[in-house]
Design an enzyme around this catalytic site. Sequence first.
Site, PDB file in Angstrom:
ATOM      1  N   LYS A 115      35.858  45.963  40.929  1.00 46.75           N
ATOM      2  CA  LYS A 115      36.488  47.093  40.238  1.00 46.75           C
ATOM      3  C   LYS A 115      37.472  47.813  41.156  1.00 46.75           C
ATOM      4  O   LYS A 115      38.478  48.332  40.686  1.00 46.75           O
ATOM      5  CB  LYS A 115      35.452  48.090  39.706  1.00 46.75           C
ATOM      6  N   LYS A 197      34.152  35.852  34.216  1.00 39.97           N
ATOM      7  CA  LYS A 197      33.204  36.372  33.224  1.00 39.97           C
ATOM      8  C   LYS A 197      33.921  36.955  32.010  1.00 39.97           C
ATOM      9  O   LYS A 197      34.933  37.639  32.160  1.00 39.97           O
ATOM     10  CB  LYS A 197      32.380  37.478  33.912  1.00 39.97           C
ATOM     11  N   LYS A 200      34.628  43.137  28.631  1.00 39.83           N
ATOM     12  CA  LYS A 200      35.252  43.986  27.631  1.00 39.83           C
ATOM     13  C   LYS A 200      36.511  44.664  28.155  1.00 39.83           C
ATOM     14  O   LYS A 200      37.369  45.057  27.380  1.00 39.83           O
ATOM     15  CB  LYS A 200      34.265  45.005  27.082  1.00 39.83           C
TER      16      LYS A 200
END
Length: 333
Positions: A115, A197, A200
Amino acid sequence: MEEAKKTMLSGIKPSGDLTLGSYLGAIKNWAARAEEYDCYYFMADLHAITVRQNPVDLRRRTLEQLAQYIACGLDPEKNTLFIQSHVHQHAELGWVLNCYAMFGELSRMTQFKDKSAKNADNINGGLFTYPCLMAADILLYQPDYVPVGDDQRQHVELCHAIARRFNGVYGDVFKLPEPYIPKVGARIMSLSDPTSKMSKSEEENGGTVLLMDPPETIARLFKRAVTDSETFVHYDPARKPGVSNLMTIYSAVTGKSYDEIEAEFAGQGYGVFKPAVGEAVIETLRPIREEASRLMKDKAYLEGVYRAGAEKASHIAEKTLRKVYKKVGFVAR
Ligand code: ATP
Ligand code: LTN
């Protein structure tokens, strides 16, 4: 004497729309366990703001996520469903646990590294200490199991380390929880890049199937799914990541084994296989989408659910928090 029910707990950030990955990796497992366990599931809105959110979207998505939880089979009569920020004990225990997690441990978290690479202009303190809040979410309820996808295993392990450290100083305060990770579906990969992966926050690339996607969209995404230059359906994640991912999805939604799937599509190319996977996903998600859309129109019902959920959760959470405050030496109120 009747044995006490075991407890399960998990949460998802309302940082984007729920995906097929979050359904197969986590929620599907939650819904199947309501009879056996005492279950707590929440919308992790405190966690969502570690990445910048539009307030209007965050509010809407939090409620949509609740409607989708229920539509996925989480009966509010049998599961405690709540919004994380409504139970103030999460933030409070989160702070305490910050003081029992080490800089080095937090620096090693894969999610933090990912992130921060993706949000280089907003590597904030919350993103770094996120696992302490997650440990608080878990430890407040003393659960036996935490049903999550494989990507969250590291955070549950860190929660263990924090709990062990705390117990080492103050005695047995926290029960050590186990991650509960499904055998098939723990890591659904992106349809457009089967080496990363399905997520969303990366839905634009055509690799993510959303729980609320209409059938036409799902059919298109599966038809376009990246495979390989061979033409046979065979499970081999290293050599054939795209096809293997589609097989995992098909197996998770139909319950068929990899051998059965290979036999079913023997002699037929990807032109038959890919739409068949799409169709199976469409039929699995159809009732969920319809029920969630219906529930979204009933705001009063949703409000009743999250209020009752927060009240029950808060009652349990307070007991743990009070014990922790006493152990660390805070003066009782
Ligand atoms: P974000 O992109 O905002 O980080 P995400 O799509 O990775 O979000 P989460 O909210 O982090 O989703 O995950 C919700 C739950 O679903 C977690 O338990 C996580 O482990 C699981 N999960 C998420 N993506 C997948 C996936 N692709 N395969 C299997 N499980 C998944
Ligand atoms: N970190 C998780 C979401 C999450 C969670 C939790 C999961 C927050 N608190 C407690 C299980 C238990 C994620 O990013 N998916």
